[in-house]
Design a protein around this motif. Structure first.
Motif, PDB file in Angstrom:
ATOM      1  N   LEU A  26      -6.600 -25.153 -32.212  1.00  0.00           N
ATOM      2  CA  LEU A  26      -4.845 -24.622 -32.415  1.00  0.00           C
ATOM      3  C   LEU A  26      -4.068 -24.876 -32.140  1.00  0.00           C
ATOM      4  O   LEU A  26      -2.994 -24.726 -32.379  1.00  0.00           O
ATOM      5  CB  LEU A  26      -5.654 -22.627 -31.993  1.00  0.00           C
ATOM      6  N   LYS A  27      -4.355 -25.334 -30.932  1.00  0.00           N
ATOM      7  CA  LYS A  27      -2.810 -26.179 -30.413  1.00  0.00           C
ATOM      8  C   LYS A  27      -2.640 -26.984 -31.579  1.00  0.00           C
ATOM      9  O   LYS A  27      -1.329 -27.848 -31.829  1.00  0.00           O
ATOM     10  CB  LYS A  27      -2.989 -26.897 -29.014  1.00  0.00           C
ATOM     11  N   GLU A  31       0.834 -27.467 -33.710  1.00  0.00           N
ATOM     12  CA  GLU A  31       2.101 -28.887 -33.295  1.00  0.00           C
ATOM     13  C   GLU A  31       2.147 -29.547 -34.948  1.00  0.00           C
ATOM     14  O   GLU A  31       2.692 -30.260 -34.713  1.00  0.00           O
ATOM     15  CB  GLU A  31       1.031 -29.699 -32.011  1.00  0.00           C
ATOM     16  N   GLY A  32       1.539 -29.442 -35.973  1.00  0.00           N
ATOM     17  CA  GLY A  32       1.518 -29.630 -37.311  1.00  0.00           C
ATOM     18  C   GLY A  32       0.747 -30.862 -37.487  1.00  0.00           C
ATOM     19  O   GLY A  32       1.244 -31.861 -37.719  1.00  0.00           O
ATOM     20  N   LYS A  33      -0.419 -31.123 -36.383  1.00  0.00           N
ATOM     21  CA  LYS A  33      -1.196 -32.723 -36.404  1.00  0.00           C
ATOM     22  C   LYS A  33      -1.752 -32.625 -37.880  1.00  0.00           C
ATOM     23  O   LYS A  33      -1.582 -31.481 -39.135  1.00  0.00           O
ATOM     24  CB  LYS A  33      -2.390 -31.849 -35.353  1.00  0.00           C
ATOM     25  N   ASP A  34      -1.969 -33.773 -38.095  1.00  0.00           N
ATOM     26  CA  ASP A  34      -2.518 -34.479 -39.529  1.00  0.00           C
ATOM     27  C   ASP A  34      -3.574 -33.560 -39.666  1.00  0.00           C
ATOM     28  O   ASP A  34      -5.528 -33.226 -38.616  1.00  0.00           O
ATOM     29  CB  ASP A  34      -2.984 -35.616 -39.595  1.00  0.00           C
ATOM     30  N   CYS A  35      -3.516 -32.952 -40.963  1.00  0.00           N
ATOM     31  CA  CYS A  35      -5.489 -32.421 -41.162  1.00  0.00           C
ATOM     32  C   CYS A  35      -6.467 -33.060 -40.801  1.00  0.00           C
ATOM     33  O   CYS A  35      -7.644 -31.844 -40.430  1.00  0.00           O
ATOM     34  CB  CYS A  35      -5.260 -31.986 -43.193  1.00  0.00           C
ATOM     35  N   ILE A  40     -11.275 -32.850 -37.496  1.00  0.00           N
ATOM     36  CA  ILE A  40     -12.699 -33.449 -37.070  1.00  0.00           C
ATOM     37  C   ILE A  40     -13.064 -32.138 -35.755  1.00  0.00           C
ATOM     38  O   ILE A  40     -13.866 -31.997 -34.824  1.00  0.00           O
ATOM     39  CB  ILE A  40     -12.026 -34.650 -36.138  1.00  0.00           C
ATOM     40  N   GLN A  41     -11.651 -32.151 -34.757  1.00  0.00           N
ATOM     41  CA  GLN A  41     -11.944 -31.255 -34.039  1.00  0.00           C
ATOM     42  C   GLN A  41     -12.762 -30.041 -34.260  1.00  0.00           C
ATOM     43  O   GLN A  41     -13.684 -29.634 -33.786  1.00  0.00           O
ATOM     44  CB  GLN A  41     -10.095 -31.008 -32.996  1.00  0.00           C
TER      45      GLN A  41
END
Length: 91
Positions: A26-27, A31-35, A40-41
């Motif tokens: 969710l974080k 934060e707009g991290k890579d898809c 993977i998470q």
């Protein structure tokens, strides 16, 4: 009356780690991290959830067998049916 299930500390720890993985995903999303990283998470969380369900189902099955051995008059077929239904739901 149905017996209350007691979960061991290891199962509770698994659930807590799973919560951490979900919160981490969710974080990452916020934060707009890579898809790819988010997927993977989430995949790791999905695997952890499946493993946790397998542990719980297997412990339940062991408990059903013990109950049957301790109470030979109990309806064994019904206990086996319940265990199999639980196994199917976990998949």
């Amino acid at each position: 009356m149905e017996e209350q299930t007691v979960y061991d500390k290891a199962v509770i720890n698994r659930i807590n780690r799973l919560q951490g993985q979900i919160n981490g995903a969710l974080k990452m999303i916020e934060e707009g991290k890579d898809c790819k990283d988010v997927v993977i998470q989430l995949s790791a969380a999905k695997s952890a959830l499946n493993r946790t369900m397998n542990v719980i189902v297997s412990e339940n099955l062991v408990q059903c067998v013990k109950e049957t051995m301790n109470n030979p008059d109990e309806d064994t077929d019904e206990l086996v049916k319940e265990a199999v239904e639980l196994l199917n739901k976990s998949r």
